[in-house]
Design an enzyme around this catalytic site. Sequence first.
Site, mmCIF file in Angstrom:
data_model
loop_
_atom_site.group_PDB
_atom_site.id
_atom_site.type_symbol
_atom_site.label_atom_id
_atom_site.label_comp_id
_atom_site.label_asym_id
_atom_site.label_seq_id
_atom_site.Cartn_x
_atom_site.Cartn_y
_atom_site.Cartn_z
ATOM 1 N N GLU A 64 42.440 48.255 37.567
ATOM 2 C CA GLU A 64 41.769 48.101 38.556
ATOM 3 C C GLU A 64 42.415 48.326 40.081
ATOM 4 O O GLU A 64 42.185 48.184 41.116
ATOM 5 C CB GLU A 64 42.771 46.317 38.096
ATOM 6 N N HIS A 133 45.967 34.460 32.070
ATOM 7 C CA HIS A 133 44.495 33.823 32.205
ATOM 8 C C HIS A 133 43.942 33.330 32.778
ATOM 9 O O HIS A 133 42.808 32.555 32.852
ATOM 10 C CB HIS A 133 43.723 34.476 30.588
#
Lengths: 355, 333
Positions: A64, A133
């Site tokens: 990322e 998450h």
Amino acid sequence: MKSSARELTYAEAIRDAFAVALERDPRVLLLGLGVPDPKGFFGTTLGLQKQFGADRVMDMPCAENGMTGVMLGAALNGLRPVINHQRLDFALLAMDPMCTQAAKWHYMFGGAMKMPVVFRMIIGRGWGQGPQHSQCLHSWFAHIPGLKVVMPTTPHDAKGLLLAAIEDDNPVVFIEHRWLHHLKGEVPAGHYTVPIGPARRARAGRDVTIVAFSYMVLEALEAAEKLAEDGIDAEVIDVRSLRPLDQSLLLASLRKTGRLVVADTGHSTAGMAAEILAIAGESAFGSLRAAPRRVCFPDCPTPTSPSLSAEYYPRAGHIVAAVRATLQRPPNDDDLLVPAGAELDKPNPAFTGPF
Amino acid sequence: MLAAATLPPTVATALSVRLLESMVRIRFVEEAIARHYAGQQMRCPVHLSIGQEAAAAGVCAALRADDLAMSGHRSHAHYLAKGGDLPAMIAELYGKATGCCQGRGGSMHLVDLAAGFVGAVPIVGSTIPIATGLAFADRQLKRDRVTVAFLGEAATEEGVFHESANFASLHALPLVFVCENNLYSVYSPMHVRQPAHREVWQLAAGHGIAAHQGDGNDPLAVHELMHAAVAHARAGRGPVFLELKTYRWREHCGPGFDNHIGYRTEAEYLAWRERDPIARFEHRLQQSGEFDELRHAQFKDAVEAEIAAAFAAAQLAPFPAGTSLLHHVYAES
């Protein structure tokens, strides 16, 4: 273009925006881990690689940070990339390219270069998404000059703001909430944009202003319906754009109602709700008839167990209770009752795990 | 056979002169910065490349004018060798409105798009993926440019180096990683940062990238490596990594010397000074008969005059107006 409006889910609206953008502008590029996956990134990219090719709808290495930097270089050199993260938590690996590089690039080089890039991230919730998450850190990005930050709530705004973000010459953080993906609404076909900046009055009312972010707009609208049963008329403002932030709609509403409750999908400490309260205090102090209230996440990480996450996430009832407090009404224990059989860790009764 | 004096300069000689002049100009500019820094008017950190000029000169001499380059905190040499505008650079160090960033950047944020120098930033390694993205876009848009990512050896310890190298290798991007290994990251030596049994270039080789090591103080050797690397990258055969061994003479940040503070020895510094890229190359050209003393003296005079003019202009230039504080936060679409 009323005739071309049709009902789409939020996820379908995102996909529709991508298809329009890829079709209109050959410089647009979608990149992200799993962007062309068989499930289509929660349905938001389904079929796009087949339609537009693997060099424009790209999968990527699990990197990322580096890949965000690569997309900055691509943006400087003629492309208009959208980098996609299935969870906001993964985007945090790329804070340097987003906040220290992209946000400052136009300023620190004296306007020599533009940085047209979109950082798209999805906030998870429910079915045990847990501590890593489900983080709602939109306030982090809203803190950074040089970024624009949007959190659309409706399918219409999701498509229009995504197209506006892709067409913007600045880095834009585009944040979706996973529990909005199934929401249905009217979405015009073809190209249109929703300007980045203006907030939306989701419900008109005269007694209290509820300012809400992203998924919490739905809870705020449900709260307004419950309050109406008690003769309380709530106005609901969907902020949509965190940076720039539309103060005028907020202040006009406050001058009318004199009461403020802010419902944020995020922590209260140093968060967006605090920012809204600060604006109210600085610019509408004389209009306030009661202390404003915040309805936010408690100061702990998101727990995984359904029993704990039920305690963690504020709901419409919490907003109702906060509104009663601003109106000096007595608390009502029924506000926080959970109906028998309700499963608070699911976005809707039809949902079955896993995510 | 023609008399030597009437021979046109050979291509090799022209290159040698170009390399020498490029290095001397960089050295003179940085020595001027060091001299003027005591005036306390360049109010930004400066990271001088004195001692490392051969890498910048040799690399950029192998590039086309439209090829691209990015760098890090120690970028003066790269900017100048790539053709960056000198007055705009000096004005930027003085924080003036005429600076290359209009006073928003300083020494650590040089840019000159006309010269293909796309920018430098001081967060170690952060321009590596951005340079990779430049190469990616050129490939996508079917341009035949090559991009250079200048980095120090410490940047190979950053995750983004590996993420970029992996992606560049995966997509065979037209990119050359130029790693100047000057042995120190600020004051931290190699032995606390990287294993002694592994060379820096091997990191790139591990990503399937053609990788080479060379003498970073020899501009011709650098140029030869770079010439081959650029041809490789431009031909679509993928990225190349060059590790160039060199040494920073001055302190990490600032105009002075820091051998006395204890992180490296005076003996080590003196050994590297013996390998001065400029003196050594000048001597070599004298030996081979390629050195034209008069021309070089004229060149030095011209450069000194150019530098003096750049400093004078920068000192006289206006500061950006306070009212321009909020300009450029966002681009107008």
